[in-house]
Design an enzyme around this catalytic site. Structure first.
Site, PDB file in Angstrom:
ATOM      1  N   HIS A 205      58.449  55.411  37.490  1.00 44.30           N
ATOM      2  CA  HIS A 205      59.747  54.810  37.213  1.00 44.30           C
ATOM      3  C   HIS A 205      60.969  55.689  37.501  1.00 44.30           C
ATOM      4  O   HIS A 205      61.830  55.303  38.296  1.00 44.30           O
ATOM      5  CB  HIS A 205      59.791  54.310  35.771  1.00 44.30           C
ATOM      6  CG  HIS A 205      58.843  53.183  35.504  1.00 44.30           C
ATOM      7  ND1 HIS A 205      58.481  52.787  34.225  1.00 44.30           N
ATOM      8  CD2 HIS A 205      58.176  52.361  36.350  1.00 44.30           C
ATOM      9  CE1 HIS A 205      57.644  51.771  34.305  1.00 44.30           C
ATOM     10  NE2 HIS A 205      57.430  51.497  35.576  1.00 44.30           N
ATOM     11  N   ASP A 301      62.414  56.295  30.339  1.00 46.05           N
ATOM     12  CA  ASP A 301      61.269  57.043  30.874  1.00 46.05           C
ATOM     13  C   ASP A 301      61.556  58.520  31.099  1.00 46.05           C
ATOM     14  O   ASP A 301      60.615  59.316  31.144  1.00 46.05           O
ATOM     15  CB  ASP A 301      60.788  56.392  32.172  1.00 46.05           C
ATOM     16  CG  ASP A 301      59.942  55.148  31.907  1.00 46.05           C
ATOM     17  OD1 ASP A 301      58.938  55.280  31.180  1.00 46.05           O
ATOM     18  OD2 ASP A 301      60.288  54.073  32.389  1.00 46.05           O
TER      19      ASP A 301
END
Length: 367
Positions: A205, A301
């Site tokens: 991500h 993330d």
């Protein structure tokens, strides 16, 4: 276990709506909680969620028995509590739930990202929780899904297998048994160190978003994130980050899955390298890129996935220069200190522990 098992789903975003609707369509009694009443007003008015899916997937109207923004009300009947919120909210959920949890309940973080259970349990303990609850985490969210309206959700793909582990690991079997009627795809993840360090969101991500920053900002994310965004060069960087993650895991005595192995396990997608395997994963087709860089692929993330992996590397002698570079880019672009906001080892309660002590804690619940 019968379909009388009462589920409470915490969170009404993409994954929470998909999970609540799917559970309801399977016949389970489901409560949906979201802290902001306005976000679930349409679901409450309709009494459920309309679910669309891929060919052969679950679809239809999933009726919910309760939609609420009161945590006490949400947990009153719950036997299994599925927390489906960004991991940046895990600590707040733990604090809110502390006084309402009761002995025997199971809490599952979907997913935990990296160190999710460690943080959640530390917050419960620090907040004075007296209930004997089992906290577990999934390695990744079971769905590739999107919200398609205030009371609508769509599932693009359900993963074939998702590892799950509890703290301590001796409780994992009970959690899997409880979840099996609804989610037989959950498998034994061995320990929360395994599920945390096999967190592929940390690899896919943030880097993929940052390496496509110009394209995201110029198009508003109007391209296929994995199919168009993962070029051969981008895939090379993802592979370098993946090697660092696997090395950090090895320093803790864990044989982590590589990105290629994870794609095979989760989606049965194969290839000679990450570029090929990602492009061979049909479930990624149609998934658009984030419309902005102010997106959970960075804001969640980086602090909740990359930071704890990098921190473990620094603590146990692994060089993580690739991860450091991605973290630095994120800090610069967002003009924030993600190290301060992230899951550092003190927030997980393991900053002073040796490898052996960490291992005993996750396996046996003590060090």
């Amino acid at each position: 276990m019968s379909k009388e098992t009462h589920y409470t789903v915490i969170g009404a975003g993409n994954g929470g709506k998909a999970m609540a609707a799917h559970l309801a369509l399977m016949g389970f009694p489901v409560t949906l909680y979201n802290r902001t009443p306005e976000h679930v007003a349409a679901i409450k008015a309709r009494g459920g969620i309309e679910l669309e899916s891929y060919n052969g997937g679950p679809h239809g109207f999933g009726p919910l028995i309760l939609v609420t923004s009161d945590m006490g009300e949400a947990l009153e009947q719950a036997e299994v509590i599925m927390v489906v919120v960004p991991s940046t909210a895990h600590a707040d959920i733990a604090r809110s739930a502390t006084l309402h949890l009761r002995d025997g309940q199971i809490v599952v973080l979907n997913p935990g990202r990296t160190g999710g259970v460690l943080e959640f349990v530390k917050v419960l303990n620090d907040s004075g929780c007296q209930a004997d609850v089992t906290v577990a985490e999934a390695e990744t969210l079971v769905y590739a899904s999107r919200s398609e309206g205030p009371a609508q959700a769509r599932i693009f793909r359900i993963k074939d297998a998702v590892p799950l582990a509890a703290l301590p690991a001796t409780r994992t079997g009970r959690v899997l048994e409880m979840l099996a009627p609804a989610f037989p795809l959950f498998i034994d993840g061995m320990s929360i160190l395994h599920t945390s360090l096999n967190n592929m969101g940390a690899i896919f991500h943030p880097a993929l978003t940052l390496l496509n920053a110009g394209r995201i900002e110029s198009t508003g994310g109007e391209f296929q994130f994995y199919i168009d965004g993962v070029t051969p060069s981008v895939a090379c960087i993802l592979e370098a980050l993946d090697r660092e993650r696997v090395t950090v895991a090895a320093a803790l005595g864990i044989r982590a899955r590589t990105g290629l192995e994870w794609l095979k396990m989760a989606y049965d997608a194969t290839g000679a390298n990450l570029h090929e395997a990602i492009h061979n994963q049909a479930g990624y087709r149609g998934i658009k890129a984030p419309p902005t860089l102010n997106h959970r692929y960075i804001t969640e993330d980086v602090p909740m996935s990359l930071i704890p992996i990098a921190a473990l590397g620094q603590r146990y002698g692994v060089r993580v220069r690739g991860m450091d570079s991605i973290i630095r880019q994120a800090c610069i672009i967002h003009q924030t200190d993600y190290w301060r906001r992230g899951r550092t080892l003190d927030k997980l309660g393991i900053e002073q522990l040796s490898v052996g002590e960490v291992t005993r804690y996750v396996m046996e619940g003590e060090w």
